[in-house]
Design a protein around this motif. Structure first.
Motif, PDB file in Angstrom:
ATOM      1  N   ALA A  66       4.703  27.841 -34.200  1.00 19.73           N
ATOM      2  CA  ALA A  66       4.823  28.568 -32.943  1.00 19.73           C
ATOM      3  C   ALA A  66       4.929  27.579 -31.793  1.00 19.73           C
ATOM      4  O   ALA A  66       4.433  26.452 -31.873  1.00 19.73           O
ATOM      5  CB  ALA A  66       3.616  29.485 -32.729  1.00 19.73           C
ATOM      6  N   VAL A  67       5.593  28.019 -30.731  1.00 20.07           N
ATOM      7  CA  VAL A  67       5.628  27.280 -29.473  1.00 20.07           C
ATOM      8  C   VAL A  67       5.118  28.214 -28.374  1.00 20.07           C
ATOM      9  O   VAL A  67       5.218  29.432 -28.493  1.00 20.07           O
ATOM     10  CB  VAL A  67       7.046  26.778 -29.130  1.00 20.07           C
ATOM     11  N   PRO A  68       4.549  27.661 -27.307  1.00 14.30           N
ATOM     12  CA  PRO A  68       4.038  28.522 -26.241  1.00 14.30           C
ATOM     13  C   PRO A  68       5.143  29.089 -25.370  1.00 14.30           C
ATOM     14  O   PRO A  68       6.257  28.554 -25.304  1.00 14.30           O
ATOM     15  CB  PRO A  68       3.130  27.586 -25.434  1.00 14.30           C
ATOM     16  N   GLY A  69       4.809  30.186 -24.681  1.00 13.79           N
ATOM     17  CA  GLY A  69       5.671  30.763 -23.655  1.00 13.79           C
ATOM     18  C   GLY A  69       4.952  30.749 -22.327  1.00 13.79           C
ATOM     19  O   GLY A  69       3.763  30.416 -22.239  1.00 13.79           O
ATOM     20  N   ASN A  70       5.645  31.140 -21.270  1.00 15.96           N
ATOM     21  CA  ASN A  70       5.034  31.075 -19.943  1.00 15.96           C
ATOM     22  C   ASN A  70       3.842  32.012 -19.798  1.00 15.96           C
ATOM     23  O   ASN A  70       2.918  31.742 -19.013  1.00 15.96           O
ATOM     24  CB  ASN A  70       6.074  31.361 -18.856  1.00 15.96           C
ATOM     25  N   HIS A  71       3.803  33.099 -20.566  1.00 16.49           N
ATOM     26  CA  HIS A  71       2.651  34.006 -20.500  1.00 16.49           C
ATOM     27  C   HIS A  71       1.427  33.443 -21.221  1.00 16.49           C
ATOM     28  O   HIS A  71       0.356  34.044 -21.147  1.00 16.49           O
ATOM     29  CB  HIS A  71       3.016  35.375 -21.096  1.00 16.49           C
ATOM     30  N   LEU A  97       2.155  21.467 -29.719  1.00 10.10           N
ATOM     31  CA  LEU A  97       2.976  22.346 -28.892  1.00 10.10           C
ATOM     32  C   LEU A  97       4.457  22.243 -29.220  1.00 10.10           C
ATOM     33  O   LEU A  97       5.261  23.033 -28.735  1.00 10.10           O
ATOM     34  CB  LEU A  97       2.761  22.027 -27.406  1.00 10.10           C
ATOM     35  N   GLU A  98       4.830  21.255 -30.041  1.00  7.25           N
ATOM     36  CA  GLU A  98       6.224  21.061 -30.432  1.00  7.25           C
ATOM     37  C   GLU A  98       6.290  20.778 -31.928  1.00  7.25           C
ATOM     38  O   GLU A  98       6.677  19.689 -32.364  1.00  7.25           O
ATOM     39  CB  GLU A  98       6.864  19.936 -29.608  1.00  7.25           C
ATOM     40  N   PRO A  99       5.923  21.765 -32.741  1.00  9.29           N
ATOM     41  CA  PRO A  99       5.849  21.548 -34.189  1.00  9.29           C
ATOM     42  C   PRO A  99       7.220  21.430 -34.828  1.00  9.29           C
ATOM     43  O   PRO A  99       8.239  21.879 -34.280  1.00  9.29           O
ATOM     44  CB  PRO A  99       5.123  22.803 -34.684  1.00  9.29           C
ATOM     45  N   CYS A 140      20.907  18.943 -43.199  1.00 12.24           N
ATOM     46  CA  CYS A 140      20.257  20.240 -43.004  1.00 12.24           C
ATOM     47  C   CYS A 140      20.990  21.098 -41.978  1.00 12.24           C
ATOM     48  O   CYS A 140      21.787  20.596 -41.180  1.00 12.24           O
ATOM     49  CB  CYS A 140      18.817  20.035 -42.511  1.00 12.24           C
ATOM     50  N   THR A 141      20.680  22.380 -42.000  1.00 11.54           N
ATOM     51  CA  THR A 141      20.954  23.238 -40.856  1.00 11.54           C
ATOM     52  C   THR A 141      19.834  22.978 -39.858  1.00 11.54           C
ATOM     53  O   THR A 141      18.658  23.199 -40.165  1.00 11.54           O
ATOM     54  CB  THR A 141      20.976  24.717 -41.253  1.00 11.54           C
ATOM     55  N   ASN A 142      20.178  22.499 -38.678  1.00  8.85           N
ATOM     56  CA  ASN A 142      19.196  22.095 -37.676  1.00  8.85           C
ATOM     57  C   ASN A 142      19.013  23.195 -36.634  1.00  8.85           C
ATOM     58  O   ASN A 142      19.975  23.641 -36.007  1.00  8.85           O
ATOM     59  CB  ASN A 142      19.646  20.807 -36.996  1.00  8.85           C
ATOM     60  N   ILE A 143      17.751  23.606 -36.467  1.00  9.36           N
ATOM     61  CA  ILE A 143      17.402  24.703 -35.571  1.00  9.36           C
ATOM     62  C   ILE A 143      16.443  24.196 -34.504  1.00  9.36           C
ATOM     63  O   ILE A 143      15.492  23.469 -34.806  1.00  9.36           O
ATOM     64  CB  ILE A 143      16.736  25.857 -36.345  1.00  9.36           C
ATOM     65  N   LEU A 144      16.693  24.590 -33.269  1.00  8.16           N
ATOM     66  CA  LEU A 144      15.768  24.353 -32.163  1.00  8.16           C
ATOM     67  C   LEU A 144      15.082  25.671 -31.831  1.00  8.16           C
ATOM     68  O   LEU A 144      15.749  26.703 -31.701  1.00  8.16           O
ATOM     69  CB  LEU A 144      16.531  23.837 -30.944  1.00  8.16           C
ATOM     70  N   ALA A 145      13.751  25.645 -31.705  1.00  6.55           N
ATOM     71  CA  ALA A 145      12.983  26.838 -31.359  1.00  6.55           C
ATOM     72  C   ALA A 145      12.225  26.586 -30.062  1.00  6.55           C
ATOM     73  O   ALA A 145      11.449  25.621 -29.970  1.00  6.55           O
ATOM     74  CB  ALA A 145      12.005  27.186 -32.482  1.00  6.55           C
ATOM     75  N   LEU A 146      12.453  27.422 -29.078  1.00  7.28           N
ATOM     76  CA  LEU A 146      11.766  27.308 -27.793  1.00  7.28           C
ATOM     77  C   LEU A 146      11.704  28.679 -27.145  1.00  7.28           C
ATOM     78  O   LEU A 146      12.383  29.615 -27.585  1.00  7.28           O
ATOM     79  CB  LEU A 146      12.449  26.295 -26.885  1.00  7.28           C
ATOM     80  N   HIS A 147      10.892  28.817 -26.111  1.00  5.91           N
ATOM     81  CA  HIS A 147      10.704  30.145 -25.529  1.00  5.91           C
ATOM     82  C   HIS A 147      11.871  30.562 -24.640  1.00  5.91           C
ATOM     83  O   HIS A 147      12.387  31.674 -24.757  1.00  5.91           O
ATOM     84  CB  HIS A 147       9.407  30.178 -24.720  1.00  5.91           C
ATOM     85  N   HIS A 148      12.287  29.684 -23.739  1.00  9.19           N
ATOM     86  CA  HIS A 148      13.301  30.045 -22.755  1.00  9.19           C
ATOM     87  C   HIS A 148      14.713  29.865 -23.320  1.00  9.19           C
ATOM     88  O   HIS A 148      14.988  28.884 -24.004  1.00  9.19           O
ATOM     89  CB  HIS A 148      13.138  29.185 -21.504  1.00  9.19           C
ATOM     90  N   PRO A 149      15.616  30.778 -23.024  1.00  8.16           N
ATOM     91  CA  PRO A 149      16.982  30.675 -23.553  1.00  8.16           C
ATOM     92  C   PRO A 149      17.776  29.569 -22.880  1.00  8.16           C
ATOM     93  O   PRO A 149      17.501  29.166 -21.747  1.00  8.16           O
ATOM     94  CB  PRO A 149      17.590  32.053 -23.256  1.00  8.16           C
ATOM     95  N   MET A 150      18.791  29.097 -23.591  1.00  4.89           N
ATOM     96  CA  MET A 150      19.664  28.039 -23.087  1.00  4.89           C
ATOM     97  C   MET A 150      20.823  28.587 -22.250  1.00  4.89           C
ATOM     98  O   MET A 150      21.423  27.871 -21.468  1.00  4.89           O
ATOM     99  CB  MET A 150      20.235  27.243 -24.266  1.00  4.89           C
ATOM    100  N   GLN A 151      21.160  29.840 -22.467  1.00  2.04           N
ATOM    101  CA  GLN A 151      22.187  30.518 -21.683  1.00  2.04           C
ATOM    102  C   GLN A 151      21.750  31.957 -21.463  1.00  2.04           C
ATOM    103  O   GLN A 151      20.938  32.497 -22.221  1.00  2.04           O
ATOM    104  CB  GLN A 151      23.538  30.525 -22.410  1.00  2.04           C
ATOM    105  N   GLN A 152      22.295  32.584 -20.427  1.00  2.00           N
ATOM    106  CA  GLN A 152      21.973  33.974 -20.135  1.00  2.00           C
ATOM    107  C   GLN A 152      23.228  34.727 -19.727  1.00  2.00           C
ATOM    108  O   GLN A 152      24.156  34.146 -19.143  1.00  2.00           O
ATOM    109  CB  GLN A 152      20.937  34.054 -18.995  1.00  2.00           C
ATOM    110  N   ARG A 153      23.238  35.999 -20.015  1.00  2.63           N
ATOM    111  CA  ARG A 153      24.335  36.850 -19.563  1.00  2.63           C
ATOM    112  C   ARG A 153      24.264  37.000 -18.039  1.00  2.63           C
ATOM    113  O   ARG A 153      23.187  36.877 -17.441  1.00  2.63           O
ATOM    114  CB  ARG A 153      24.237  38.224 -20.226  1.00  2.63           C
ATOM    115  N   PRO A 154      25.385  37.304 -17.385  1.00  6.75           N
ATOM    116  CA  PRO A 154      25.397  37.397 -15.915  1.00  6.75           C
ATOM    117  C   PRO A 154      24.433  38.444 -15.362  1.00  6.75           C
ATOM    118  O   PRO A 154      23.940  38.293 -14.242  1.00  6.75           O
ATOM    119  CB  PRO A 154      26.856  37.767 -15.600  1.00  6.75           C
TER     120      PRO A 154
END
Length: 262
Positions: A66-71, A97-99, A140-154
Motif C-alpha cells: 500500500a501507499v498513502p493518500g492525502n486523506h 511508504l514506497e514499497p 518484467c511488466t513494470n507497474i508504478l502504484a501511487l495515489h495521485h493520477p498522472m493525467q486527468q480528463r478535462p
C-alpha cells in the motif's frame, strides 16, 4: 499468468459499512498474487480509522502493498501534518511508504505522492522518477502504484499532481508499462492511450468503500497479466444495489510494442 488486484480510496471513517464484508469476500475469492492499495485508506487520518483500515487489510489473504493518500495525513492539525504526517499510517499500515513487490513476471513499485504542504494536490519529484526508472526490470511488466493520477480528463476539477507531466514523459520514455492510481473516485482504464503508439497504460480506480453519495458506486479491479496480454475485470457495487453486479472485462495487448485496446 500473474493476478494483481487493485484497491483504492477505502476511506475508513466514511466507509460503506454494509459493503465491507462483501468486498473482503470478493478480494479473497479472486485469489490474487498481489493486492495493491493506492491510498486514502482513511477519511481523516484518525487513529480509529487507521485501526479499522489495518484490521481490514490484515484479513486479506494475499500478499499486499500500500501507499498513502492525502486523506491519510492530518488535515486540520497543521503542525502534525508538517512535522510527522505519516506517524499514524506507519503505526497501523506499514513503515515503508514506497514499497516494492515482484510477483511472477510483474514488478510493482510504490511511490508516495502525498504533499503535506499542499494537502490535496500531490507531488512526484525528480528523485522519485529517477529511482523508479533506475529500478525498471526489462524482463518484467513494470507497474508504478501511487495515489495521485498522472493525467486527468478535462472535466476533472482537482489540480493535477505537481510534476506529473514531466514524470509521465520520462517514465514513458524509460519503458514503464502501467500506472495504478486513485484519488479521483472515477474509473478510467486506457483513456489516454493512442493505440499501438507506445505509452503507459493508466488504470485509475474508483473508490472501493467511500460512502459519499456523489460517488454513486464502489468498485475495484483485477488485472490478469499473461505476457504482453492484459485482462482487466472491473467489479462494481452501485450505491442503489445491495452488492456487486456481474463483473465487466476489458482487454489490452502490447504484443506489437505499444498498448492496444482489444
Amino acid at each position: 499468468m500473474t493476478r494483481i488486484l487493485h484497491l483504492s480510496d477505502l476511506h475508513f471513517g466514511y466507509e460503506r459499512q454494509a459493503l465491507v464484508a462483501p468486498l473482503l469476500d470478493r478480494v479473497n475469492a479472486a485469489r490474487p498474487d498481489l493486492v495493491v492499495v493506492t491510498g486514502d485508506l482513511t477519511h481523516r487520518g484518525r487513529s480509529g480509522q487507521f485501526a479499522a483500515a489495518g484490521s481490514f487489510l490484515r484479513r486479506i489473504e494475499a500478499p499486499l502493498i500500500a501507499v498513502p493518500g492525502n486523506h491519510d495525513i492530518p488535515l486540520f492539525k497543521l503542525t502534525a501534518r508538517l512535522a510527522r504526517p505519516y506517524r499514524r499510517y506507519c503505526r497501523a499500515i506499514a513503515n515503508d511508504l514506497e514499497p516494492v513487490a515482484h510477483v511472477g513476471h510483474v514488478r510493482v513499485q510504490g511511490v508516495n505522492s502525498v504533499d503535506p504542504t499542499a494537502w490535496q494536490r500531490g507531488v512526484i519529484t525528480g528523485a522519485q522518477v529517477r529511482r523508479v526508472i533506475g529500478n525498471l526490470d526489462p524482463g518484467c511488466t513494470n507497474i508504478l502504484a501511487l495515489h495521485h493520477p498522472m493525467q486527468q480528463r478535462p472535466e476533472v476539477d482537482k489540480m493535477l499532481m505537481k510534476g506529473a507531466p514531466e514524470a509521465l514523459r520520462d517514465l514513458q520514455s524509460a519503458g514503464l508499462h502501467v500506472v495504478l492510481s486513485g484519488h479521483l473516485h472515477v474509473w478510467s482504464a486506457g483513456a489516454f492511450l493512442r493505440d499501438g503508439q507506445g505509452g503507459v497504460l493508466q488504470v485509475q480506480a474508483g473508490t472501493a468503500l467511500c460512502n459519499r453519495p456523489g460517488d454513486r458506486q464502489n468498485e475495484f479491479a483485477v488485472l490478469d497479466f499473461d505476457g504482453p496480454e492484459l485482462c482487466i475485470t472491473r467489479h462494481v457495487a452501485p450505491m442503489s444495489e445491495p452488492g456487486f453486479l456481474p463483473p465487466e472485462q476489458m482487454r489490452f495487448s502490447r504484443r506489437d510494442g505499444g498498448w492496444k485496446s482489444l
